[in-house]
Design an enzyme around this catalytic site. Structure first.
Site, short mmCIF file in Angstrom:
data_model
loop_
_atom_site.label_atom_id
_atom_site.label_comp_id
_atom_site.label_asym_id
_atom_site.label_seq_id
_atom_site.Cartn_x
_atom_site.Cartn_y
_atom_site.Cartn_z
N CYS A 26 0.68 -1.25 0.18
CA CYS A 26 0.07 -0.08 -0.17
C CYS A 26 0.96 1.85 -0.27
CB CYS A 26 -0.81 0.20 1.62
SG CYS A 26 -1.76 1.46 1.36
N CYS A 28 0.04 4.16 1.91
CA CYS A 28 -0.62 4.39 3.26
C CYS A 28 1.33 4.32 3.14
CB CYS A 28 -0.40 2.86 3.65
SG CYS A 28 -2.25 2.12 3.21
N ASP A 29 2.62 4.09 2.80
CA ASP A 29 3.33 3.65 3.24
C ASP A 29 3.96 5.14 2.13
OD1 ASP A 29 2.87 1.97 4.85
OD2 ASP A 29 3.55 0.33 3.56
#
Ligand code: NDP
Length: 310
Positions: A130, A133-134
């Site tokens: 992801c 997200c990261d």
């Protein structure tokens, strides 16, 4: 007989549990052994209400505690059967059966993995599924993105804002992503390059974090090593809806089809989170659909009572 049975243990499930518990429906939540996506993430910076971010596992544990506080009951178990029986639904976990008047399916989708050495060992420590997200954790770093679909393009665009260099590794010589997404990515030649016809065969690390990947050109068999700090997998997701096949309508990729009210084709069965969402797959959208499904379940119980069918 339960008013509500919720299947799954991610943020959509805890949100549905919270809402139905607060509506005094005493939901039963059955969650399996596989960790949800948030529990596999580190800092979550895009869930509203946490200006300094929150660790994914903390967000999940807090949501579960909050639902339990209002009376949600949790049991562990992998649901392996699902039956529709007139006015009730029967959910099986091994030899146990649980009956519910409504069902909320929150079984999520599992990111597809390559199944290569090092991939599991460094998951969450350089290997990610992801970028949304990261990506911010990879400021000034070199990364690879694997895949050639819209997700790979989206991951690359998310990483473009932070990473120093992005190498897309794709096993074919053309992308299957939409033209518009490909065009957006391929013009960013200052940071993004593509290794065509190439597979990643091993994730390398120093015992703690990813330090590189081994690659192999599928046409020439030439092997090489790439020094990178992160590997982002974007080779698709597998919705966890197999046990509902033939009973609930699924789309051509296996996602549960829901309408705007989180309803499936079966009255009394709702779905929320990634198992019905191939597009957004965000924590906040999962929580949102969990809330919708819960409100619908509550309304259905009220209707059954009003019609004398409870
Ligand atoms: P896709 O199935 O479209 O693409 C998966 C990619 O991963 C393909 O390039 C495939 O290669 C590759 N792949 C699959 N398995 C492996 C493997 N074992 N090793 C190496 N490569 C592999 O998945 P997406 O997640 O990209 O998209 C899913 C759906 O969601 C699509 O309909 C997409 O359009 C949609 N989507 C839309 C977005 C948007 O509109 N913004 C954003 C993200 C997704 P190969 O071609 O060789 O099989």
């Amino acid at each position: 007989m339960r008013d509500v049975i919720i299947i799954g243990g991610g943020i959509s499930s805890h949100t549905a549990a919270l809402y139905t518990a607060r509506a005094s429906l005493k939901p039963l939540v059955i969650s399996g052994p596989e960790l949800d996506q948030l529990s596999l993430t580190t800092s979550v910076e895009n869930f509203p209400g946490f200006p300094d971010g929150i660790q994914g596992p903390d967000l999940i544990n807090n949501a579960k505690k909050q639902a339990q506080k209002f009376g949600a009951e949790y049991i562990e178990g992998l649901v392996d059967s699902f039956e529709v029986n007139e006015n009730k639904f029967i959910v099986g976990v091994k030899d146990k059966k649980y009956e519910g008047r409504t069902i909320i399916i929150c079984t999520g989708a599992s990111a597809r993995k390559l199944g290569i050495p090092g991939e599991d060992k460094y998951f969450g420590r350089g290997v990610s599924t992801c970028a949304v997200c990261d990506a911010a954790l990879y400021g000034g770093k070199d990364v690879v993105v694997i895949g050639g679909g819209d997700s790979a393009m989206e991951e690359s665009l998310a990483l473009y804002k932070f990473a120093k260099k992005i190498t897309i590794v794709h096993r074919k010589d053309t992308f299957n992503a939409s033209k518009i997404m490909q065009d957006r990515v391929l013009k960013l030649t200052d940071k993004i390059n593509v290794m065509w016809d190439t597979s990643v065969t091993e994730v390398l690390g120093d015992g703690k974090f990813v330090t590189g990947v081994k690659t192999k050109n599928i046409k020439t068999n030439e092997e090489s090593e790439l020094k990178v700090d992160g590997m982002f997998l974007a080779i698709g997701h597998i919705p966890n809806a197999k046990i509902f096949e033939g009973k609930i309508d699924l789309d051509e990729h296996g996602y549960i089809i829901t309408d705007k009210l989180s309803r499936t084709n079966i009255e009394g069965v709702y779905a929320a989170g990634d198992v019905q969402d191939p597009i957004f797959s965000q924590a906040v959208t999962s929580a949102g659909t969990g809330c919708q499904a819960a409100i619908q379940a509550e309304r259905r119980i009220e209707n059954l009572k009003a019609k004398g069918e409870y």
